[in-house]
Design an enzyme around this catalytic site. Sequence first.
Site, PDB file in Angstrom:
ATOM      1  CG  ASP A 172       4.810   2.960   7.428  1.00 52.76           C
ATOM      2  OD1 ASP A 172       3.956   3.301   6.595  1.00 52.76           O
ATOM      3  OD2 ASP A 172       4.525   2.302   8.446  1.00 52.76           O
TER       4      ASP A 172
ATOM      5  CG  ASP B  14       0.356  -1.883   7.652  1.00 55.03           C
ATOM      6  OD1 ASP B  14       1.280  -2.704   7.786  1.00 55.03           O
ATOM      7  OD2 ASP B  14       0.508  -0.662   7.800  1.00 55.03           O
TER       8      ASP B  14
ATOM      9  CG  HIS C  86      -4.177  -0.295   6.689  1.00 52.63           C
ATOM     10  ND1 HIS C  86      -4.221   0.104   8.007  1.00 52.63           N
ATOM     11  CD2 HIS C  86      -2.990   0.139   6.197  1.00 52.63           C
ATOM     12  CE1 HIS C  86      -3.110   0.769   8.293  1.00 52.63           C
ATOM     13  NE2 HIS C  86      -2.362   0.805   7.210  1.00 52.63           N
TER      14      HIS C  86
ATOM     15  CG  HIS D 189      -0.393  -0.042   2.545  1.00 50.25           C
ATOM     16  ND1 HIS D 189       0.345  -1.105   3.011  1.00 50.25           N
ATOM     17  CD2 HIS D 189      -0.442   0.860   3.554  1.00 50.25           C
ATOM     18  CE1 HIS D 189       0.723  -0.857   4.265  1.00 50.25           C
ATOM     19  NE2 HIS D 189       0.258   0.336   4.607  1.00 50.25           N
TER      20      HIS D 189
ATOM     21  CG  HIS E 231       3.778  -2.156  11.086  1.00 49.49           C
ATOM     22  ND1 HIS E 231       4.547  -1.031  11.265  1.00 49.49           N
ATOM     23  CD2 HIS E 231       2.951  -1.892  10.043  1.00 49.49           C
ATOM     24  CE1 HIS E 231       4.189  -0.113  10.379  1.00 49.49           C
ATOM     25  NE2 HIS E 231       3.221  -0.610   9.626  1.00 49.49           N
TER      26      HIS E 231
END
Length: 282
Positions: free
Chosen positions: A58, A134, A110, A54, A173
Site C-alpha cells: 500500500d 508508518d 515497522h 517501505h 495513514h
Amino acid sequence: MKVKVISVLEDNYMYLVIEESTRDAIAVDAAVPKRLLEIVRREEVVLRAVLTTHHHWDHARGNEELARLCPGLRVYGADERIGALTHKVTHEQELTFGAIRVRCLFTPCHTSGHMCYFMWEDGSLDAPALFSGDTLFVGGCGKFFEGTAEQMYTNLTQILGALPKETKVFCGHECTVRNLKFALKVEPENEIVKKKLAWAKQRDDEDLPTVPSTLQEEFLYNPFLRVTEEPLQKFTGKTDPVEVLRTLRTEKDNFKKPKERPNPQAMLAFDWGLFSPFLEKK
C-alpha cells in the site's frame, strides 16, 4: 515547496512535493499511479523521482507502473524489496531536487528497511516537512512488524523526535481518530488529547485529512512520544521508557481492533473494476 496531500486506497496517503520555481516534483509512497499522474498533469509539473518509505504494497505498489510510464524516473528507498528501486539510500544521506533538500532518516521497526524523509528549502521561512511513512502517525506510531521496542524508541526519540519542533508531520495513514481514542484511554485527563480528538472527528466527518500535524503538537498528545511522563508510566505500570513503549504498543494492538479488512488483492480488484461484470444488474 508545495505539498499535495493525496488520499488513496482505504486510509493511505501519498504525497506530491512540488519545487515551485522549476515545476519539478517528487512523490512519496506512490501507491496509485493513475491518481498520481492525474495530479501531476493538473499541476503542470514534471515527476522526477519517487521516495518510498517501505516495501509494503500500500506504499510501493505503484513503482513499477510509474517507472514504465515515466522513463528515467528515479526510485529511492532503503529496502531491496521495494519495486523498481533505482537508488538505495542510507541513514542521513542527503538528496537535492532543485531548491528542495532531503535528508534520509533510517527508522527500522515497522519494517527492517523503513526510511523517513525530512525535507526543507534553504532560506525558506516555511517549516520543514517530515514524511514519516508508518513509523510516526498523528497520535500514534507503527506496529513493530519487523523490529523491536528498542528500535522504535530510538526512532521516536533520537531520530525523529530530535528534529525541529516546528517540523510538519506527513504520515502514511489516516488513523488519527483511532489513535487519539487510545491516547484518551491512556491519559483521560489530558485536555489537549480531548481537543485534538474532537477536531479530528470533525475533520473525519467532513472527509478532510488530519495531516499535517507538527512535532511540537505530537509531544503534547501522542502517547508514544510521552513515555517519560507520569500518566504513561502509571497506565503501563512501567518506568523504563522502552518498557513503557513496549507495553503501550501491546495495549494499542488490542485496543478496539477494527473489523477484519478485506483481502488486499480483493480490494485491488474492486479498485480496478474487475468485479463490475458480476455486480451489474441482470
